[in-house]
Motif scaffolding. Structure first.
Motif, PDB file in Angstrom:
ATOM      1  N   MET A   1       0.838  -1.188   0.000  1.00 31.10           N
ATOM      2  CA  MET A   1       0.000   0.000   0.000  1.00 31.10           C
ATOM      3  C   MET A   1       0.881   1.249   0.000  1.00 31.10           C
ATOM      4  SD  MET A   1      -2.820  -1.076   2.866  1.00 31.10           S
ATOM      5  CE  MET A   1      -3.692  -2.627   2.739  1.00 31.10           C
TER       6      MET A   1
ATOM      7  N   TYR B   1       1.095   5.524   0.298  1.00 31.87           N
ATOM      8  CA  TYR B   1       0.370   6.591   0.950  1.00 31.87           C
ATOM      9  C   TYR B   1       1.092   7.925   0.809  1.00 31.87           C
ATOM     10  CZ  TYR B   1      -1.765   2.566   2.988  1.00 31.87           C
ATOM     11  OH  TYR B   1      -2.410   1.371   3.143  1.00 31.87           O
TER      12      TYR B   1
ATOM     13  N   TYR C   1     -12.336   6.947  10.024  1.00 28.94           N
ATOM     14  CA  TYR C   1     -11.857   6.808   8.645  1.00 28.94           C
ATOM     15  C   TYR C   1     -12.143   8.070   7.830  1.00 28.94           C
ATOM     16  CZ  TYR C   1     -11.617   5.290   3.792  1.00 28.94           C
ATOM     17  OH  TYR C   1     -11.323   5.204   2.446  1.00 28.94           O
TER      18      TYR C   1
ATOM     19  N   ALA D   1      -9.271  10.117   5.889  1.00 31.70           N
ATOM     20  CA  ALA D   1      -9.268  10.032   4.424  1.00 31.70           C
ATOM     21  C   ALA D   1      -9.248  11.396   3.760  1.00 31.70           C
ATOM     22  CB  ALA D   1     -10.492   9.241   3.950  1.00 31.70           C
TER      23      ALA D   1
ATOM     24  N   ASP E   1      -5.637  12.078   2.765  1.00 33.56           N
ATOM     25  CA  ASP E   1      -4.890  10.974   2.156  1.00 33.56           C
ATOM     26  C   ASP E   1      -5.407  10.736   0.752  1.00 33.56           C
ATOM     27  OD1 ASP E   1      -4.020   8.272   1.398  1.00 33.56           O
ATOM     28  OD2 ASP E   1      -3.296   8.154   3.455  1.00 33.56           O
TER      29      ASP E   1
ATOM     30  N   TYR F   1      -7.077   7.168  -0.441  1.00 38.91           N
ATOM     31  CA  TYR F   1      -8.348   6.605  -0.008  1.00 38.91           C
ATOM     32  C   TYR F   1      -9.510   7.498  -0.416  1.00 38.91           C
ATOM     33  CZ  TYR F   1      -6.000   3.040   2.753  1.00 38.91           C
ATOM     34  OH  TYR F   1      -5.245   1.958   3.134  1.00 38.91           O
ATOM     35  N   SER F   2     -10.645   6.862  -0.665  1.00 38.16           N
ATOM     36  CA  SER F   2     -11.867   7.573  -1.037  1.00 38.16           C
ATOM     37  C   SER F   2     -12.758   7.765   0.184  1.00 38.16           C
ATOM     38  CB  SER F   2     -12.646   6.777  -2.089  1.00 38.16           C
ATOM     39  OG  SER F   2     -11.877   6.568  -3.250  1.00 38.16           O
TER      40      SER F   2
ATOM     41  N   GLU G   1      -3.670   3.265   7.348  1.00 39.40           N
ATOM     42  CA  GLU G   1      -3.891   1.884   6.918  1.00 39.40           C
ATOM     43  C   GLU G   1      -4.595   1.070   7.999  1.00 39.40           C
ATOM     44  OE1 GLU G   1      -0.017   0.905   4.206  1.00 39.40           O
ATOM     45  OE2 GLU G   1       0.327   1.347   6.310  1.00 39.40           O
TER      46      GLU G   1
ATOM     47  N   ALA H   1      -8.231   2.114   8.196  1.00 33.80           N
ATOM     48  CA  ALA H   1      -8.917   1.602   7.002  1.00 33.80           C
ATOM     49  C   ALA H   1      -9.208   0.111   7.133  1.00 33.80           C
ATOM     50  CB  ALA H   1      -8.076   1.873   5.760  1.00 33.80           C
TER      51      ALA H   1
ATOM     52  N   PHE I   1     -12.892   1.944  -1.999  1.00 32.03           N
ATOM     53  CA  PHE I   1     -12.196   2.158  -0.743  1.00 32.03           C
ATOM     54  C   PHE I   1     -10.860   2.860  -0.979  1.00 32.03           C
ATOM     55  CE2 PHE I   1     -10.551   0.534   3.441  1.00 32.03           C
ATOM     56  CZ  PHE I   1     -11.611   0.995   4.201  1.00 32.03           C
ATOM     57  N   LYS I   2     -10.066   2.247  -1.831  1.00 33.40           N
ATOM     58  CA  LYS I   2      -8.776   2.836  -2.195  1.00 33.40           C
ATOM     59  C   LYS I   2      -8.852   3.412  -3.607  1.00 33.40           C
ATOM     60  CE  LYS I   2      -4.893   1.196  -1.127  1.00 33.40           C
ATOM     61  NZ  LYS I   2      -3.680   0.346  -1.078  1.00 33.40           N
ATOM     62  N   LYS I   3      -8.240   4.550  -3.812  1.00 36.44           N
ATOM     63  CA  LYS I   3      -8.231   5.168  -5.137  1.00 36.44           C
ATOM     64  C   LYS I   3      -7.226   4.476  -6.040  1.00 36.44           C
ATOM     65  CE  LYS I   3      -9.530   9.724  -3.383  1.00 36.44           C
ATOM     66  NZ  LYS I   3      -9.105  11.127  -3.197  1.00 36.44           N
TER      67      LYS I   3
END
Length: 438
Positions: free
Chosen positions: A1, A3, A65, A69, A72, A75-76, A296, A299, A436-438
């Protein structure tokens, strides 16, 4: 992952706060792990049922979250994706609002509101507050972050208040039917069915509580040789083997929040973690083992808690729809009146197995995060006197959790196999439909 979070935090402190030794210490995932563990411990103390525990886990996690987010790019936001969730108030780092401190604060504020023993979480929050000051976090950062967290908590609580939970508190109790194939309360306490209206709770990602309807169990029958009779005999024989490994597996995955013990006229209870609590614990183990950052870590807990929440709603929809007799009741009536299961039968209908559904959902989601061959040692139950167990993957752990219900004598095999399918459906649907994650 990957970031950008570290860069964002660094820029924030460079522009808003002079260099403080607390910065590196504050951004340690352990603070969030401790907050989740405290929520779990208080729920064990308060004896939360498995469905209600899943609700208590998910909302504080989503709030934390959403705060993190914002800063970051990896993350969406979940607002607009989770049913009914609208965007939270925006964080203003120029006003000394720290995202991680705010995330922990909002988690504990909402956790406190959802617990019975609010004083226990208030004490924990007070200790955290003292810790920030001892660490050297500037007072203006603490005050601004706590104020912002309160605004977010108020926003999220309005969302919580619309999920149907309050309405289910006033709905009628589950009525026992005289049909011999239907569920009835089981020994030793003959408790009424818990949360019979849980399918009325608003789902988060699923379209409805009835989205994944499993195949029905065999038609009820008491004739030897019939499909239903034989599935009951399978449970009967599995318990009668008195296999040490079977018993160890059943005990490890029992996760019954309250087990009563009767000795003569004396009754006492044992409090334990819920099935969802066990899987939140596994999520924490994986996060620690992988050295995840605060973003992380939050999430991970959030995704698993979303899955647990929707999985319980989906499972409970089937439980009270099919309303099937438990093995203990059937076996005592038609095979052996003296027979007892290894585990205490939980107070709700048979089909499908809740542990099979929610364990599979959690395992599917954790596999998506950490990969299919993620080996780990499950130490979650050690504080309850059970030895750790080793697994080569989350799916292997979920499979053991599922079959444990047969070994424990509390579920027929169709409830397990169909429950696994339900869990797979819920987990995969969340993966496919939640950005969830872009």
């Amino acid at each position: 992952m990957k970031y950008l979070y570290g860069l964002v935090v660094a820029l924030y402190f460079t522009s808003c706060v002079s260099d403080h030794a607390y910065k590196n210490n504050l951004y340690d995932s352990e603070y969030f792990h401790r907050s989740v563990k405290k929520l779990t411990d208080i729920m064990v103390y308060d004896i939360f049922s498995p469905p209600v525990a899943s609700r208590t886990y998910v909302y504080p996690a989503v709030a934390a979250y959403e705060i993190m987010a914002q800063l970051d790019d990896g993350y969406s936001a979940l607002a607009g994706q989770l049913n009914g969730l609208t965007p939270i108030p925006k964080i203003d780092t120029s006003s000394f609002e720290d995202p991680y401190l705010s995330a922990i604060e909002v988690y504990t504020i909402l956790g406190q509101r959802l617990l019975f023993s609010e004083d226990k979480m208030e004490e924990f929050r007070s200790d955290l507050d003292k810790g920030w000051r001892k660490m050297g976090v500037p007072e203006q950062v603490i005050q601004a972050s706590e104020s912002y967290a309160q605004r977010v908590a108020d926003h999220i609580f309005k969302w919580i208040d619309q999920d149907g939970y309050k309405q289910t508190r006033t709905m009628p109790k589950f009525s026992i039917q005289s049909d011999p194939g239907r569920w009835e309360p089981t020994p030793p306490d003959y408790m009424e069915g818990i949360e019979p209206h849980w399918d009325k709770i608003r789902t988060l990602v699923l379209d409805s509580a009835a989205q994944f309807i499993p195949l029905p169990p065999p038609v009820f029958d008491t004739i030897p040789g019939s499909a239903f009779y034989e599935q009951a005999r399978d449970v009967y024989e599995a318990v009668n083997l008195e296999d040490e490994e079977f018993i160890a597996i059943a005990s490890f995955w029992d996760c019954n929040p309250f087990v009563s013990h009767h000795k003569g006229h004396v009754m006492f209870g044992t409090k334990k973690i819920s099935p969802g609590g066990h899987w939140m614990g596994i999520a924490g183990l994986a996060a620690r083992q992988s050295g995840l950052s605060p973003m992380e870590t939050i999430a991970t807990y959030t995704l698993v808690s979303i899955g647990l929440f929707d999985a319980f709603i989906n499972c409970w929809n089937e439980k009270y729809r099919s309303n099937l007799i438990r093995p203990e009741t059937y076996i005592n009536k038609y095979l052996d009146p003296m027979w007892r299961p290894v585990l205490q039968t939980p107070p709700f209908p048979e089909h499908t197995s809740g542990h099979s559904v929610i364990s599979t959902t959690a395992a599917v989601l954790l596999t998506a995060l950490f990969g299919p061959d993620y080996a780990f040692e499950d130490t979650v139950e050690m504080e309850y006197g059970l030895p750790a167990r080793q697994f080569d993957s989350f799916i292997q752990a979920s499979q053991e959790a599922a079959i444990s219900r047969l070994y424990g004598g509390i579920h027929y095999m169709p409830a397990i196999t169909e429950g696994v399918k339900q869990g797979e459906g819920v987990g995969n649907f969340i993966i496919q439909n939640l950005m969830f994650k872009k």
